[in-house]
Design a protein around this motif. Structure first.
Motif, PDB file in Angstrom:
ATOM      1  N   UNK A  12       0.819  -1.210   0.000  1.00 14.49           N
ATOM      2  CA  UNK A  12       0.000   0.000   0.000  1.00 14.49           C
ATOM      3  C   UNK A  12       0.855   1.263   0.000  1.00 14.49           C
ATOM      4  N   UNK A  13       0.345   2.304  -0.627  1.00 12.92           N
ATOM      5  CA  UNK A  13       1.076   3.566  -0.760  1.00 12.92           C
ATOM      6  C   UNK A  13       1.507   4.116   0.594  1.00 12.92           C
ATOM      7  N   UNK A  14       0.651   3.964   1.609  1.00 11.62           N
ATOM      8  CA  UNK A  14       0.983   4.497   2.937  1.00 11.62           C
ATOM      9  C   UNK A  14       2.253   3.853   3.495  1.00 11.62           C
ATOM     10  N   UNK A  15       2.406   2.552   3.270  1.00 12.90           N
ATOM     11  CA  UNK A  15       3.591   1.848   3.772  1.00 12.90           C
ATOM     12  C   UNK A  15       4.840   2.332   3.047  1.00 12.90           C
ATOM     13  N   UNK A  16       4.734   2.531   1.737  1.00 14.42           N
ATOM     14  CA  UNK A  16       5.879   3.021   0.964  1.00 14.42           C
ATOM     15  C   UNK A  16       6.264   4.431   1.405  1.00 14.42           C
ATOM     16  N   UNK A  17       5.272   5.259   1.720  1.00 14.98           N
ATOM     17  CA  UNK A  17       5.545   6.611   2.202  1.00 14.98           C
ATOM     18  C   UNK A  17       6.264   6.565   3.548  1.00 14.98           C
ATOM     19  N   UNK A  18       5.781   5.691   4.432  1.00 13.08           N
ATOM     20  CA  UNK A  18       6.422   5.537   5.741  1.00 13.08           C
ATOM     21  C   UNK A  18       7.841   5.009   5.595  1.00 13.08           C
ATOM     22  N   UNK A  19       8.052   4.108   4.635  1.00 13.30           N
ATOM     23  CA  UNK A  19       9.385   3.557   4.399  1.00 13.30           C
ATOM     24  C   UNK A  19      10.352   4.662   3.971  1.00 13.30           C
ATOM     25  N   UNK A  20       9.878   5.605   3.183  1.00 13.62           N
ATOM     26  CA  UNK A  20      10.720   6.736   2.788  1.00 13.62           C
ATOM     27  C   UNK A  20      11.108   7.571   3.998  1.00 13.62           C
ATOM     28  N   UNK A  21      10.198   7.705   4.950  1.00 14.39           N
ATOM     29  CA  UNK A  21      10.514   8.436   6.180  1.00 14.39           C
ATOM     30  C   UNK A  21      11.596   7.710   6.973  1.00 14.39           C
ATOM     31  N   UNK A  22      11.547   6.392   6.968  1.00 14.46           N
ATOM     32  CA  UNK A  22      12.590   5.607   7.640  1.00 14.46           C
ATOM     33  C   UNK A  22      13.936   5.816   6.949  1.00 14.46           C
ATOM     34  N   UNK A  23      13.922   5.774   5.619  1.00 13.80           N
ATOM     35  CA  UNK A  23      15.162   6.017   4.862  1.00 13.80           C
ATOM     36  C   UNK A  23      15.760   7.378   5.211  1.00 13.80           C
ATOM     37  N   UNK A  24      14.902   8.401   5.294  1.00 13.76           N
ATOM     38  CA  UNK A  24      15.375   9.752   5.607  1.00 13.76           C
ATOM     39  C   UNK A  24      15.976   9.804   7.005  1.00 13.76           C
TER      40      UNK A  24
END
Length: 262
Positions: free
Chosen positions: A4-16
């Motif tokens: 889901x898009x929400x999980x991918x968005x959260x994953x980007x926050x983790x990367x940052x």
């Protein structure tokens, strides 16, 4: 596999969040080792598992600071295991890329792993004493696994070398989101997933029979059914992710794979 898009968005926050780790450390020789696996990330399996399971428990939770931080911590501890494993097994390459020990030496790799452990503790303190205590237990079990591996006790090592940290990806959301009624089930499922991952790695190195993985996969699917009966349709993304992991494990493509998401 898609998430889901929400999980991918959260994953980007983790990367940052991870991208800022160790940026100001001096000397430069230590900073380069600390940041080596951060700047050359792998599959990010552990953060993906933690975020997707959190999404199943509470869809809004994956944007909470405590969940993003927990996902970063499990990846940092995974990096610690990589640095130490490179030294113990004398790896000059990992997945076709030079390892930090090959570039900077064993000593710097060990010192860098110590720094990252300390950084993980600082971050875990923000999540509460229960999280710190649990992660300390995880770290101790990982040490036991490495020792068993050095002793050639590969079957015993499978329960400790990888499993505790993958278990943590399910247990931390349980603790942080207050879903205590699912603690035992999540713990068992996480441990089984970790054992499957280690079996798959061993199988690719011809140390393990495929039948071992098939038996573990059957147990994992039973646990998935149990959780789905409790969580309902919100569990679907996590169920799909785990079934994809099982498929890759049985194919022998799980550990060599560079990504789980499309």
């Amino acid at each position: 596999m898609s998430l889901p898009r929400e999980i991918l968005t959260a994953l980007e926050q983790v990367r940052e969040l991870l991208q800022n780790v160790g940026k100001s450390v001096e000397p430069r020789s230590l900073r380069d080792v600390i940041r080596y696996y951060i700047e050359t990330p792998g599959k990010l399996l552990r953060p993906i598992l933690l975020l997707t399971f959190s999404y199943s428990l509470d869809r809004k939770s994956i944007f909470e600071t405590k969940i993003i931080q927990a996902a970063a911590i499990v990846e940092l501890l995974h990096i610690v295991s990589l640095l130490q494993d490179d030294v113990m097994d004398k790896h000059d390459e990992r997945r076709g890329v030079k390892t930090p020990r090959a570039l900077y030496g064993d000593g710097r790799s060990i010192v860098a792993s110590d720094w990252i452990i300390a950084e993980s503790i600082k971050r875990a303190l923000q999540l509460g004493p229960e999280v710190v205590e649990y992660l300390a237990d995880v770290a101790q079990r990982l040490s036991i696994g490495q020792a068993l591996d050095l002793d050639g006790e590969y079957k015993k090592a499978a329960e400790f070398k990888t499993a505790p940290l993958i278990e943590a990806t399910l247990v931390l959301p349980i603790i942080l989101l207050g879903r205590r009624e699912l603690f035992d089930t999540a713990t068992k499922l996480g441990r089984l997933l970790g054992i499957l991952y280690q079996y798959s790695d061993d199988y690719s190195d011809e140390k393990r029979e495929k039948d071992d993985m098939v038996n573990i996969a059957i147990e994992i699917k039973k646990m998935l059914m149990k959780l789905k009966s409790t969580l309902g349709e919100t569990f679907t993304p996590f169920e799909r992710l785990i079934k994809g992991i099982i498929e890759k494990a049985l194919e022998g493509t799980l550990t060599p794979s560079r990504s789980f998401i499309s």
